[in-house]
Design a protein around this motif. Structure first.
Motif, short mmCIF file in Angstrom:
data_model
loop_
_atom_site.label_atom_id
_atom_site.label_comp_id
_atom_site.label_asym_id
_atom_site.label_seq_id
_atom_site.Cartn_x
_atom_site.Cartn_y
_atom_site.Cartn_z
N ASP A 186 0.85 -1.19 0.00
CA ASP A 186 0.00 0.00 0.00
C ASP A 186 0.89 1.24 0.00
O ASP A 186 1.57 1.53 0.98
CB ASP A 186 -0.92 0.00 1.23
CG ASP A 186 -2.05 1.02 1.10
OD1 ASP A 186 -1.91 1.95 0.29
OD2 ASP A 186 -3.05 0.88 1.81
N SER A 207 -1.63 -7.59 -4.61
CA SER A 207 -2.49 -6.44 -4.35
C SER A 207 -1.63 -5.19 -4.23
O SER A 207 -0.66 -5.17 -3.47
CB SER A 207 -3.30 -6.64 -3.05
OG SER A 207 -4.07 -5.50 -2.74
N SER A 228 -1.93 -0.79 -3.98
CA SER A 228 -2.70 0.45 -3.89
C SER A 228 -1.77 1.64 -4.06
O SER A 228 -0.80 1.79 -3.31
CB SER A 228 -3.44 0.56 -2.55
OG SER A 228 -4.08 1.82 -2.44
N ALA A 256 -3.43 4.70 -4.48
CA ALA A 256 -4.49 5.71 -4.41
C ALA A 256 -3.97 7.00 -3.78
O ALA A 256 -2.95 7.01 -3.09
CB ALA A 256 -5.66 5.16 -3.59
N GLU A 311 -5.31 -7.37 -7.72
CA GLU A 311 -6.11 -6.20 -7.34
C GLU A 311 -5.26 -4.94 -7.44
O GLU A 311 -4.12 -4.91 -6.94
CB GLU A 311 -6.64 -6.36 -5.91
CG GLU A 311 -7.51 -5.21 -5.44
CD GLU A 311 -8.12 -5.48 -4.07
OE1 GLU A 311 -8.89 -4.64 -3.58
OE2 GLU A 311 -7.82 -6.55 -3.49
N ASN A 356 -5.56 -0.61 -7.05
CA ASN A 356 -6.35 0.55 -6.61
C ASN A 356 -5.65 1.83 -7.06
O ASN A 356 -4.55 2.14 -6.61
CB ASN A 356 -6.53 0.54 -5.09
CG ASN A 356 -7.47 1.63 -4.61
OD1 ASN A 356 -7.95 2.44 -5.40
ND2 ASN A 356 -7.75 1.65 -3.32
N GLU A 359 -7.59 4.89 -7.25
CA GLU A 359 -8.59 5.95 -7.05
C GLU A 359 -7.97 7.23 -6.49
O GLU A 359 -6.90 7.23 -5.89
CB GLU A 359 -9.70 5.46 -6.11
CG GLU A 359 -9.30 5.29 -4.67
CD GLU A 359 -10.47 4.93 -3.78
OE1 GLU A 359 -11.58 4.75 -4.31
OE2 GLU A 359 -10.28 4.83 -2.56
N ARG A 416 -9.59 -7.23 -10.00
CA ARG A 416 -10.29 -6.08 -9.43
C ARG A 416 -9.49 -4.81 -9.74
O ARG A 416 -8.33 -4.70 -9.38
CB ARG A 416 -10.45 -6.23 -7.91
CG ARG A 416 -11.20 -7.49 -7.49
CD ARG A 416 -11.23 -7.63 -5.97
NE ARG A 416 -12.05 -6.58 -5.39
CZ ARG A 416 -13.36 -6.68 -5.17
NH1 ARG A 416 -13.99 -7.81 -5.49
NH2 ARG A 416 -14.03 -5.69 -4.64
N ASN A 473 -9.77 -0.52 -9.60
CA ASN A 473 -10.47 0.65 -9.09
C ASN A 473 -9.79 1.91 -9.62
O ASN A 473 -8.66 2.22 -9.24
CB ASN A 473 -10.47 0.64 -7.55
CG ASN A 473 -11.27 1.78 -6.96
OD1 ASN A 473 -11.80 2.63 -7.68
ND2 ASN A 473 -11.39 1.81 -5.65
#
Length: 674
Positions: free
Chosen positions: A124, A147, A149, A151, A171, A173, A175, A194, A196
């Motif tokens: 992340d 995964s 992220s 974001a 996944e 992310n 966003e 997934r 986003n």
């Protein structure tokens, strides 16, 4: 993320030598003002939380003492640098959270440190002011990632070089960035499921071809067009969220997919087979020119039947709310035999027709609220229409009636919202039915009914006969309680929630005592000048008396069955008398009773408005005089007068004593020496 957490839930947290808290092999050092990782923690620590500290640099030797670490969280530390050798002793690290730090300052050195993590699955990097080139460097050697992220960063454009080596990624992310262009950025992510990209600035999505993707969220962008790459390949797509965009047309979806949720809320979409002025654009087409390098592709789409190329047989949820839909194309709904939830609220619909050609056999929820409906048509034949419908929302339209017999087909209907329509309820059969009306008599499955703001003028002839209503909302009908209240008798055994808010209720003659099943009652916004005595025998759980004209409540309200059952009581915005607050004191001592608007409750004393819980001593003194025993009050008032008269009599007597004695002597004829 805590592996093995369930087995240690009953273990007590204990203080470690470093001032952190631990349970089993989990160490929590959140918010300890640490500037570096403590060196005196347990060596077998597997999960380490260092959020909300002041660690600016993660040095090469920071984690040497914790070789079993598999989860590390460094959220909100203003971390600027992770030295290249920081993770050399943590080869088993699988989960790493670096959210809300300052990694943009030394991202190349941090990238070198991350490349030493062969087992890293979840990373992340949200909120680190990273550009797309920085992200590319940071994740370039993390082929094990599942995964990721990024974001809340500063990414503006994505191309094929950003996520090149993330072959295991499931996944992603993205966003809340500033992305306005995507150029083949996800083509190499063959396992991505997934994605986003919400809250960005994408103007369109053309040639969508990620066949392996299951969930795609591109909500809150500025997308005007969504075009899928037309092929016969099976797309795994199950959820597509295009809500809160600028879509002008229904999206061109994959011909073959597993789509079950399509979210199109808050766009500018309409259908163009028929327009409100009677014209048609049925034969109008639009050509999209797609230029990819040296190749040029032209896609032609008909405006009104662009969805016909898509297989929507697996669709369960379709949300078209907050658009500009005037009407649906022919056979639009017949393509969706599995549809269970259809939301068309907040559009421009003036008519909606149900027929056997679009049976919607699986539909359980239909929302047509906040349109301009004047007609709800139904073609009745031998088949069923909406046989599985449970929730039907028609509120805030211009309806005056529903098709006769509509509820004979909707055999499972439980909730009907007709609020803010100009509807009347049908009387009993055999009586004159001169006006259009809605007939709900005999609908045994109906539980929730809202008729708020319908302009109802009295409910005669038992309109609820044969129903089992538990929730009834009659609020904002100023004359609904005029006339005979016999309609209540059909609800005595079942009604649990009744709203009579703003119904001009000013009399306490309404007898609620028969409603023994009632649990929630709303009488707010009326003109009640006295507490309805018939409420005392009920066993309500919630009672709303706000915005009335009540000077007080009964002193014994807590001792009555009502007081013993009440758990929630709303009382504000009433002109209570500050000198008759015995009932208020009793409420404060009632066990289990909650007054949610307690701080808004006030009382009046003269021209002053006060809080009943903090009355000044002069007010209390004044109230004592006002509430004292009248006999004692009269005695106190008469006593000074009597004393004054007695004193006056004695003074007069003494002044006239000699004259009086002479007068007596003269009249009696008896001489006596003075």
């Amino acid at each position: 993320l805590a592996r093995g957490w369930g087995s240690g839930m009953d273990a007590a947290w204990a203080a470690s030598p470093g001032g952190c808290e631990l349970v089993q092999n989990i160490m929590d050092c959140t918010g300890r003002w640490l500037s570096s990782i403590p060196g005196n923690l347990r060596g077998d620590t597997e999960e380490l939380f260092l959020d909300d500290n002041t660690i600016h640099v993660l040095g090469n030797a920071s984690l040497l003492l914790y070789p079993q670490l598999w989860l590390l969280s460094l959220t909100r530390n203003r971390l600027e640098l992770i030295e290249p050798g920081a993770f050399l002793s943590s080869q088993g690290l699988e989960v790493l959270s670096l959210t809300d730090n300052l990694l943009f300052t030394n991202y190349s050195l941090t990238a070198a440190a991350l490349s030493a993590l062969p087992a890293l699955r979840m990373l992340d990097l949200a909120g680190n002011q990273l550009r797309e080139d920085m992200v590319s460097v940071l994740v370039s050697n993390l082929s094990s990632l599942e995964s990721l992220s990024v974001a809340r960063n500063m990414i503006m454009r994505l191309d094929s070089n950003v996520f090149t080596n993330l072959t295991q990624l499931l996944e992603l992310n993205l966003e809340k960035n500033y992305i306005f262009e995507i150029d083949n950025a996800f083509e190499g992510l063959q396992k991505l499921q997934r994605l986003n990209i919400a809250y960005n600035y994408l103007p369109c999505l053309m040639g969508f071809g990620l066949t392996q993707l299951r969930v795609l969220n591109v909500s809150n962008n500025v997308i005007e067009w969504f075009l899928t790459l037309q092929s016969d390949d099976l797309f795994e797509l199950e959820v597509l969220d295009l809500s809160h965009n600028h879509l002008l047309f229904f999206p061109v979806l994959p011909r073959q997919s597993k789509l079950h949720s399509l979210l199109l809320q808050d766009n500018r979409m309409s259908f163009y087979q028929r327009l409100p002025n009677g014209t048609s654009l049925a034969n109008i087409t639009v050509q999209f020119l797609i230029i990819d390098g040296n190749s040029t592709n032209i896609t032609t789409v008909r405006l009104w039947d662009e969805l016909c190329h898509s297989n929507l047989s697996s669709l369960h949820l379709l949300d078209l709310s907050q658009n500009q839909v005037w009407g649906l194309p022919d056979d639009f709904l017949s393509q969706m035999p599995s549809l269970t939830h259809l939301k068309l609220n907040q559009n421009c619909l003036e008519a909606f027709h149900l027929s056997e050609e679009d049976p919607l056999a699986m539909l359980t929820e239909l929302d047509l609220s906040q349109n301009q409906l004047v007609e709800l048509g139904m073609k009745v034949g031998t088949g069923d229409i909406l046989p599985s419908l449970q929730l039907f929302n028609l509120s805030t339209n211009r309806l005056q009636a529903l098709p006769p017999g509509i509820f004979t087909h909707t055999r499972k209907i439980t909730t009907l919202d007709l609020s803010r329509n100009r509807v009347n309820l049908c009387p009993q059969p055999g009586e004159v039915e001169s006006l259009p009306c809605v007939d709900i008599r005999g609908v045994e499955t109906l539980i929730h009914l809202s008729l708020a703001g319908c302009g109802l003028q009295g409910l005669s002839s038992r309109p609820f006969q044969g129903t089992s209503l538990r929730h009834l909302d009659l609020s904002d009908n100023r004359q609904v309680l005029s006339g005979d209240l016999g309609w209540l008798q059909d609800l005595v055994l079942t009604l649990q929630v009744l709203s009579l808010r703003n119904t001009s209720l000013s009399s306490t003659a309404v007898d609620f005592s028969a409603l023994k099943s009632l649990m929630r009652l709303d009488l707010s916004g009326n003109s009640l000048a006295a507490f309805p005595t018939s409420l005392g025998t009920l066993r309500l759980r919630s009672l709303d008396l706000r915005d009335n004209c009540l000077p007080a409540l009964p002193l014994d309200v807590v001792q009555a069955p009502l007081g013993r059952s009440l758990r929630e009581l709303y009382l504000s915005r009433n002109p209570y008398n500050c000198c008759t607050l015995g009932w208020w004191d009793a409420l404060q001592q009632a066990e289990g009773l909650r007054v949610p608007d307690r701080r808004e409750v006030t009382c009046s004393h003269g021209s002053r408005v006060l809080s009943p819980g903090a009355l000044p001593e002069p007010i209390l003194q004044s109230c004592r005089w006002q509430t004292a025993d009248l006999a004692l009050l009269y005695l106190v008032l008469a006593l000074p007068t009597c004393l004054t008269l007695l004193v006056a009599f004695v003074v007069v007597f003494l002044m006239l004593k000699e004259k009086l004695l002479k007068m007596v002597k003269t009249r009696c004829g008896v001489s006596s020496p003075y």
